[in-house]
Scaffold this active site. Sequence first.
Site: not given
Length: 252
Positions: A14, A57
Site C-alpha cells: 500500500h 495521496h
Amino acid sequence: MQSAKALSHPCVAHRGWSGGAPENTMAAFRLALTEPSVRWIELDVHLSKDEVPVVIHDSTLNRTTNGKGKVRDMTAEQLSRLDAGSWFHPTYAGEPVPMLEQVLAFARGRCRLNIELKEGALDGGLLVRRVAGLIRAYRMDDEIVLTSFDRRLIERAKESAPNLRTGLITDKKPKGLVQRLQSMQASFLSIDHKQISASLLRETEAAGIRVMAWTVNHPADLARLASMPEPFQICTNYPDRWLAAVKEGICR
C-alpha cells in the site's frame, strides 16, 4: 517456490512499503520489491499544474512534503524539488515526489500496479487521458488496474482506454454491488477489509471480478484474511506482516 496460500492471497504494498519508508515515494517502492512475495504496488495519482501525473495521496502538500498548498498549483518540476521524506524519518530527507512515469519505468516487468485516480470530476477526464497515455507509451496495459472511489472516473477510463482493467474502491458493501461493477464494465473491486466475506467472494468470483482487501495492517486481521480459502489480494503497509500471517496459516 511460493506457497498456495501466498498465491491465493497476493500481497499488495500500500503506497509502497509505506510502513518502512515514506508513502508514495521511490524509496517505498524500492523497499517493497525487496520482498519477493510482493506482487502488486498500490499508489495514488494527481495532476500537476502542467498536467503531469504525479504520485501523491493527498490533494495538498502539507502532510507528506515540506511544501504547502495544493498539488495542482505547482508544476511537476516544482513538485520534484520538494522533500517528501523528512516527515517520515531523517534518513529519507530529500526524497522527492515521484512522477508516474518514473514509477512505470521502475515497475515495468517487475511488479503490477494498482493506480488510484484521485482527481475530482472537474479535472478527472484530463487525469484519465494523461495516465492512460503513459500506460500505452510503456505498453503496460496488462500490468495495471486503474481504480477510484469516483464512478465517473472509472467510466471515463473505460471510454479513454477500453483495454485497461478498471475497478471501484468502496468502504461499504451495498446491495447490488456486483451489478454496479458490471454496469461500469469494471472487473476489479477494492474494498475495506472489514467487508470481506465468503459470500461476497463467491459472488465476485462468479462474475469474474477480482477483489482486493484494504488496508490490512493488524496481525490478527491479516491472519484472519490469510486463512480464508477464497482467492483475493491483501493490501498492507507491512508486507513483512503479510508474509508472517501467510506462514502462520501454512503451519496450522
